[in-house]
Enzyme design. Structure first.
Site, PDB file in Angstrom:
ATOM      1  N   ARG A 265      10.077   3.262  11.999  1.00  0.00           N
ATOM      2  CA  ARG A 265       8.651   3.547  11.861  1.00  0.00           C
ATOM      3  C   ARG A 265       8.473   5.049  11.724  1.00  0.00           C
ATOM      4  O   ARG A 265       8.781   5.815  12.643  1.00  0.00           O
ATOM      5  CB  ARG A 265       7.923   3.016  13.092  1.00  0.00           C
ATOM      6  CG  ARG A 265       6.437   3.225  13.043  1.00  0.00           C
ATOM      7  CD  ARG A 265       5.766   2.691  14.295  1.00  0.00           C
ATOM      8  NE  ARG A 265       4.372   3.071  14.314  1.00  0.00           N
ATOM      9  CZ  ARG A 265       3.576   2.951  15.366  1.00  0.00           C
ATOM     10  NH1 ARG A 265       4.063   2.423  16.486  1.00  0.00           N
ATOM     11  NH2 ARG A 265       2.321   3.339  15.316  1.00  0.00           N
TER      12      ARG A 265
ATOM     13  N   HIS B  13      -7.043  -2.187  15.278  1.00  0.00           N
ATOM     14  CA  HIS B  13      -7.170  -1.439  14.022  1.00  0.00           C
ATOM     15  C   HIS B  13      -6.944  -2.354  12.810  1.00  0.00           C
ATOM     16  O   HIS B  13      -7.776  -2.405  11.898  1.00  0.00           O
ATOM     17  CB  HIS B  13      -6.160  -0.283  14.018  1.00  0.00           C
ATOM     18  CG  HIS B  13      -6.194   0.547  12.781  1.00  0.00           C
ATOM     19  ND1 HIS B  13      -6.879   1.739  12.713  1.00  0.00           N
ATOM     20  CD2 HIS B  13      -5.648   0.358  11.556  1.00  0.00           C
ATOM     21  CE1 HIS B  13      -6.748   2.243  11.492  1.00  0.00           C
ATOM     22  NE2 HIS B  13      -6.003   1.430  10.769  1.00  0.00           N
ATOM     23  N   GLU B  14      -5.841  -3.072  12.815  1.00  0.00           N
ATOM     24  CA  GLU B  14      -5.538  -3.912  11.642  1.00  0.00           C
ATOM     25  C   GLU B  14      -6.565  -5.032  11.493  1.00  0.00           C
ATOM     26  O   GLU B  14      -6.965  -5.367  10.385  1.00  0.00           O
ATOM     27  CB  GLU B  14      -4.112  -4.474  11.720  1.00  0.00           C
ATOM     28  CG  GLU B  14      -2.998  -3.431  11.856  1.00  0.00           C
ATOM     29  CD  GLU B  14      -3.098  -2.239  10.900  1.00  0.00           C
ATOM     30  OE1 GLU B  14      -3.709  -2.377   9.814  1.00  0.00           O
ATOM     31  OE2 GLU B  14      -2.586  -1.153  11.238  1.00  0.00           O
TER      32      GLU B  14
ATOM     33  N   TYR C  12      -8.469   9.380   8.983  1.00  0.00           N
ATOM     34  CA  TYR C  12      -8.597   8.498  10.152  1.00  0.00           C
ATOM     35  C   TYR C  12      -9.585   9.067  11.174  1.00  0.00           C
ATOM     36  O   TYR C  12     -10.558   8.434  11.551  1.00  0.00           O
ATOM     37  CB  TYR C  12      -7.239   8.325  10.837  1.00  0.00           C
ATOM     38  CG  TYR C  12      -6.283   7.410  10.124  1.00  0.00           C
ATOM     39  CD1 TYR C  12      -5.522   7.874   9.046  1.00  0.00           C
ATOM     40  CD2 TYR C  12      -6.114   6.086  10.516  1.00  0.00           C
ATOM     41  CE1 TYR C  12      -4.622   7.043   8.389  1.00  0.00           C
ATOM     42  CE2 TYR C  12      -5.212   5.246   9.856  1.00  0.00           C
ATOM     43  CZ  TYR C  12      -4.473   5.732   8.803  1.00  0.00           C
ATOM     44  OH  TYR C  12      -3.585   4.905   8.158  1.00  0.00           O
TER      45      TYR C  12
ATOM     46  N   HIS D  94      -9.770  -3.817   9.860  1.00  0.00           N
ATOM     47  CA  HIS D  94      -9.703  -3.718   8.400  1.00  0.00           C
ATOM     48  C   HIS D  94     -10.232  -4.984   7.718  1.00  0.00           C
ATOM     49  O   HIS D  94     -10.554  -4.954   6.530  1.00  0.00           O
ATOM     50  CB  HIS D  94      -8.262  -3.486   7.942  1.00  0.00           C
ATOM     51  CG  HIS D  94      -7.840  -2.049   7.895  1.00  0.00           C
ATOM     52  ND1 HIS D  94      -8.529  -1.093   7.186  1.00  0.00           N
ATOM     53  CD2 HIS D  94      -6.775  -1.412   8.454  1.00  0.00           C
ATOM     54  CE1 HIS D  94      -7.896   0.081   7.302  1.00  0.00           C
ATOM     55  NE2 HIS D  94      -6.834  -0.083   8.082  1.00  0.00           N
TER      56      HIS D  94
ATOM     57  N   ASP E 159      -2.436  14.968  -4.600  1.00  0.00           N
ATOM     58  CA  ASP E 159      -2.645  13.669  -3.984  1.00  0.00           C
ATOM     59  C   ASP E 159      -3.700  13.742  -2.889  1.00  0.00           C
ATOM     60  O   ASP E 159      -3.934  14.763  -2.280  1.00  0.00           O
ATOM     61  CB  ASP E 159      -1.340  13.113  -3.412  1.00  0.00           C
ATOM     62  CG  ASP E 159      -0.444  14.200  -2.887  1.00  0.00           C
ATOM     63  OD1 ASP E 159      -0.039  15.042  -3.694  1.00  0.00           O
ATOM     64  OD2 ASP E 159      -0.161  14.208  -1.699  1.00  0.00           O
TER      65      ASP E 159
ATOM     66  N   MET F 231       0.010  -3.034   8.998  1.00  0.00           N
ATOM     67  CA  MET F 231      -0.542  -3.132   7.643  1.00  0.00           C
ATOM     68  C   MET F 231      -1.445  -4.343   7.598  1.00  0.00           C
ATOM     69  O   MET F 231      -1.021  -5.449   7.958  1.00  0.00           O
ATOM     70  CB  MET F 231       0.592  -3.229   6.620  1.00  0.00           C
ATOM     71  CG  MET F 231       0.101  -3.372   5.181  1.00  0.00           C
ATOM     72  SD  MET F 231      -0.806  -1.881   4.643  1.00  0.00           S
ATOM     73  CE  MET F 231      -2.033  -2.621   3.574  1.00  0.00           C
ATOM     74  N   GLU F 232      -2.672  -4.099   7.146  1.00  0.00           N
ATOM     75  CA  GLU F 232      -3.738  -5.092   7.263  1.00  0.00           C
ATOM     76  C   GLU F 232      -3.703  -6.189   6.203  1.00  0.00           C
ATOM     77  O   GLU F 232      -4.751  -6.568   5.670  1.00  0.00           O
ATOM     78  CB  GLU F 232      -5.079  -4.355   7.211  1.00  0.00           C
ATOM     79  CG  GLU F 232      -5.417  -3.639   5.875  1.00  0.00           C
ATOM     80  CD  GLU F 232      -4.906  -2.208   5.764  1.00  0.00           C
ATOM     81  OE1 GLU F 232      -3.892  -1.890   6.416  1.00  0.00           O
ATOM     82  OE2 GLU F 232      -5.511  -1.424   5.023  1.00  0.00           O
TER      83      GLU F 232
ATOM     84  N   GLU G 181      -9.815   3.929   6.265  1.00  0.00           N
ATOM     85  CA  GLU G 181      -9.151   4.265   7.524  1.00  0.00           C
ATOM     86  C   GLU G 181     -10.092   4.878   8.567  1.00  0.00           C
ATOM     87  O   GLU G 181      -9.936   4.640   9.765  1.00  0.00           O
ATOM     88  CB  GLU G 181      -7.962   5.188   7.260  1.00  0.00           C
ATOM     89  CG  GLU G 181      -6.888   4.552   6.372  1.00  0.00           C
ATOM     90  CD  GLU G 181      -6.316   3.244   6.917  1.00  0.00           C
ATOM     91  OE1 GLU G 181      -6.487   2.960   8.113  1.00  0.00           O
ATOM     92  OE2 GLU G 181      -5.707   2.498   6.117  1.00  0.00           O
TER      93      GLU G 181
ATOM     94  N   GLN H  44       0.854  -1.197   0.000  1.00  0.00           N
ATOM     95  CA  GLN H  44       0.000   0.000   0.000  1.00  0.00           C
ATOM     96  C   GLN H  44       0.885   1.241   0.000  1.00  0.00           C
ATOM     97  O   GLN H  44       1.883   1.255   0.723  1.00  0.00           O
ATOM     98  CB  GLN H  44      -0.906   0.035   1.231  1.00  0.00           C
ATOM     99  CG  GLN H  44      -2.046   1.023   1.057  1.00  0.00           C
ATOM    100  CD  GLN H  44      -2.977   1.112   2.279  1.00  0.00           C
ATOM    101  OE1 GLN H  44      -2.675   0.623   3.346  1.00  0.00           O
ATOM    102  NE2 GLN H  44      -4.096   1.760   2.105  1.00  0.00           N
TER     103      GLN H  44
HETATM  104  N1  BES Z   1      -3.414   0.661   5.932  1.00  0.00           N
HETATM  105  C1  BES Z   1      -2.730   1.434   6.913  1.00  0.00           C
HETATM  106  C2  BES Z   1      -1.300   1.744   6.564  1.00  0.00           C
HETATM  107  C3  BES Z   1      -1.107   2.545   5.291  1.00  0.00           C
HETATM  108  C4  BES Z   1      -1.998   3.547   4.935  1.00  0.00           C
HETATM  109  C5  BES Z   1      -0.009   2.306   4.504  1.00  0.00           C
HETATM  110  C6  BES Z   1      -1.791   4.268   3.759  1.00  0.00           C
HETATM  111  C7  BES Z   1       0.197   3.021   3.328  1.00  0.00           C
HETATM  112  C8  BES Z   1      -0.698   4.013   2.956  1.00  0.00           C
HETATM  113  C9  BES Z   1      -2.780   0.738   8.272  1.00  0.00           C
HETATM  114  O1  BES Z   1      -3.965   0.062   8.538  1.00  0.00           O
HETATM  115  C10 BES Z   1      -2.743   1.813   9.313  1.00  0.00           C
HETATM  116  O2  BES Z   1      -3.655   2.595   9.348  1.00  0.00           O
HETATM  117  N2  BES Z   1      -1.720   1.822  10.109  1.00  0.00           N
HETATM  118  C11 BES Z   1      -1.615   2.774  11.172  1.00  0.00           C
HETATM  119  C12 BES Z   1      -2.110   2.130  12.437  1.00  0.00           C
HETATM  120  C13 BES Z   1      -2.722   3.037  13.431  1.00  0.00           C
HETATM  121  C14 BES Z   1      -3.744   3.959  12.897  1.00  0.00           C
HETATM  122  C15 BES Z   1      -3.308   2.224  14.562  1.00  0.00           C
HETATM  123  C16 BES Z   1      -0.167   3.179  11.286  1.00  0.00           C
HETATM  124  O3  BES Z   1       0.684   2.554  10.639  1.00  0.00           O
HETATM  125  O4  BES Z   1       0.096   4.130  11.992  1.00  0.00           O
HETATM  126 ZN    ZN Z   2      -5.541   1.434   8.811  1.00  0.00          ZN
END
Ligand code: BES
Ligand code: ZN
Length: 635
Positions: free
Chosen positions: A577, A316-317, A403, A320, A395, A291-292, A339, A162
């Site tokens: 991270r 959260h994951e 979120y 999804h 974008d 990542m879900e 999200e 993603q």
């Molecule tokens: N799907 C997202 C990560 C993502 C979003 C990757 C857009 C690339 C582009 C994942 O589910 C997510 O939201 N991760 C969050 C977790 C948090 C909100 C609990 C993160 O990585 O911070």
């Molecule tokens: Zn997410």
């Protein structure tokens, strides 16, 4: 990256539509500015991968065989998204079963989309096979040497597809409007375990030869692979953790509530449709929190802090699996459908398992960050989506708005219609649109019919549209109070007003959420004496909790508190991270001395960072040096 954005997630797919080689229009499908694919003409229905994992050359090589549905009777071309791939050969299956060479053309790369691959298929072959290999710098893969892993013995490799990185390791129609089932046969060095977003077998023999099957159709951004010294520990009947041997027990303990989370979510929103739910704990360089990837969420090790205080990430994951993986945004311009709905469901899971106090603390922290950041954004960035027919400008950002404004919108609906009614609606929504991609307008139409019309007089269509298409936070937004965070505010204020630091007897009961709130509420800068007093009492410098470090180190940097520099360097080198480290890099980049430290640290950290993280840090440093030729990366 959005100013004040507290998520790991960045702009959804980034960058303006390139000039020349415009993404093709799609007749029946939604226009997706992030893909060259033409799903209105032909669709991949199934993908069969045959891949070899080559650690020495940092390369995946092999073939992808597509089973195609030629939707448009006139179509004779298959257009695929690729990035930095070497295409060796393309063949198509004739009606008599013979495979013949097909002509193809790789267009010049256009950032951020990559290269359009056009395959000529005059016979409209039902099956086409592309033989290819990836580049060592593929944006969707990270390759780690044994020295960069916890165990130090085996190399490690993982994907992050993603938003538009799947195309850097598989030629694909890389748009969420296309869903496909897949199978894979993957070979690797025999001591290495390979996993995918598919039917991983906890009992699989480690022999370097693995097969996978994913019977539920998924969009390309959920295609995932990882390889390394990975072992499994079960949590429940259908859940468990994969991790390096030295991490797996700690991880299983931290995530022990996962099976309960699945049960709670099923009770709210209907059956879990993906059979197993396992988690893979990645090395600390993983650029996101989680990542879900279906059946196998990828998880940062930074949430393993020993007290389950950060497991809302797992909620959260897992969430999804309903919002996102089952009901998917049609394009990344409707990011809130993934999200925002997921963040709402996450809150509900946390409330069920850990109580309303904890859920409310997390909500207040998230909304504070949203309020802080939203004022500085453009009107478009403040909106959950843009109205149909309006061309997306650049974008679609996927930060706090998608979120937390998204989740707030759902809380608003819950508040107005009542919990029981709204739960029933969401459950029916997940069922109705299961395995489909939808846009914001489809959500509005469905909610108008199944909520607004069903329970008249509670919410108007204008209110729905305001939440989704207008900037800012509507006045109708319901407020949440957190007495526990109010107590933190009072304690902080008493100290700042010249009183004592909060006593141990009080802070002993504080959880991560209270500490985060305590640090977030401190002034922009403090004196060295004040920072030293905080360190003496609470040892923030050197903290093992990344959520605290994420807030403490920028404050230390802004305040010129050099005592923290050594710990900052350690933190930035250990963790990749983005959410956790970017605020510190941004604070460092604000002064010449800070910038020097940032560059020094980056030089050492670079070999261990993921390409996504390196891109973000490079952009911040280049900007500070007045070099605007380094673009802020897509994600
Ligand atoms: N799907 C997202 C990560 C993502 C979003 C990757 C857009 C690339 C582009 C994942 O589910 C997510 O939201 N991760 C969050 C977790 C948090 C909100 C609990 C993160 O990585 O911070
Ligand atoms: Zn997410």
């Amino acid at each position: 990256m959005l100013a004040g954005c507290s998520r790991d997630a960045a702009p959804a797919a980034g960058g303006a539509t390139p000039t020349g080689g415009e993404p093709a229009a799609q007749s029946t499908a939604h226009f997706d500015q992030h893909s060259y694919a033409e799903p209105g003409k032909v669709r991949i229905e199934d993908l069969a991968l045959e891949l070899a994992v080559d650690f020495d050359n940092r390369q995946l090589g092999g073939s992808a065989t597509y089973t195609l549905d030629w939707v448009d009777p006139q179509a004779t071309q298959l257009v695929l998204d690729t990035r930095d791939l070497t295409i060796e050969k393309v063949v198509g299956e004739r009606e008599d079963g013979k495979w013949v060479d097909l002509a193809f053309d790789m267009a010049q790369a256009q950032p951020p989309l990559g290269s359009k691959l056009v395959i000529e298929a005059p016979q409209r072959s039902e099956r086409i096979r592309v033989t290819y290999r990836t580049a060592p710098e593929a944006s969707g893969l990270q390759w780690l040497t044994p020295a960069m892993t916890a165990g130090g013995e085996q190399p490690f490799m993982f994907s992050q597809s993603q938003q538009i990185h799947a195309r850097s390791w598989v030629p694909l129609q890389d748009t969420p409007q296309v869903r496909f089932t897949y199978t894979a046969h993957v070979t690797s060095p025999k001591d290495v375990m390979v996993l995918m977003s598919a039917d991983n077998d906890p009992q699989a023999e480690r022999d370097g030869d693995y097969t996978f099957k994913m019977p539920q159709p998924i969009p390309s951004y959920l295609l995932a692979i990882a390889a390394g010294d990975l072992v499994f520990e079960p949590i429940g009947e259908r859940s468990g953790v994969w991790a390096e041997p030295s991490m797996v027990a700690k991880a299983a303990e931290e995530f022990a509530d996962t099976e309960k989370m699945i049960d709670v979510t099923e009770a709210l929103y209907g059956p879990y449709r993906w059979e197993r739910y396992d988690m893979l704990v990645l090395p600390p360089s993983f650029p996101y929190g989680g990542m879900e990837n279906p059946r196998l969420s990828f998880i940062t090790p930074t949430v393993i802090v020993g007290d389950k205080s950060l497991v809302s990430l797992i909620a959260h994951e897992l969430a999804h699996s309903w919002s996102g993986n089952l009901v998917t945004f049609a394009t990344a311009n409707h990011g809130w459908l993934n999200e925002g709905v997921t963040s709402y469901v996450e809150g509900r899971i946390v409330e069920e398992l850990y109580g309303k106090e904890r859920a409310d603390m997390e909500t207040v922290i998230a909304r504070n960050a949203l309020r802080e950041g939203i004022g500085e954004m453009s009107d478009e960035a403040q909106s959950l989506a843009i109205r149909p027919g309006v061309e997306p400008a650049v974008d679609a950002p996927m930060g706090d708005v998608a979120y937390d404004k998204g989740a707030w919108f759902l809380s608003f609906l819950e508040d107005r219609f009542g919990r029981a009614e709204f739960d029933a609606f969401l459950r029916q929504y997940f069922d109705h649109f299961a395995f489909q991609g939808i846009d914001s307008n489809t959500f509005i139409e469905y909610a108008s019919e199944n909520l607004l019309a069903k329970y008249p007089g509670k919410v108007t269509r204008a209110e729905l549209e305001q939440w989704i298409y207008e900037p800012g936070i509507p006045e109708s937004a319901p407020e949440v109070a957190s007495p526990r965070l109010d107590a933190v505010d009072a304690a902080r204020k008493a100290w700042l007003d010249g009183g004592e630091l909060p006593a141990k007897s009080a802070t002993e009961a504080w959880t991560t959420q209270e500490w985060v709130h305590f640090v977030e509420g401190l002034p922009d800068t403090l004196s060295t004496a004040q920072l030293a007093a905080l360190d003496a009492a609470y040892a923030f410098t050197g903290t093992a909790n990344g959520e605290v470090a994420q807030r403490w180190y920028p404050l230390a940097v802004r305040s010129g508190y050099g005592e923290a520099d050594a710990a900052i360097a350690v933190f930035l080198k250990r963790v990749g991270r983005r959410k956790l480290i970017m605020p510190t890099y941004e604070a460092l980049a604000a002064t010449p001395e800070g910038l020097a430290l940032a560059e020094d640290v980056l030089a050492q950290a670079r070999p261990g960072y993921h390409p996504i993280t390196t891109g973000s840090v490079d952009a911040v440093i280049a900007k500070a040096k007045g070099d605007d030729t380094v673009a802020t990366p897509a994600d």
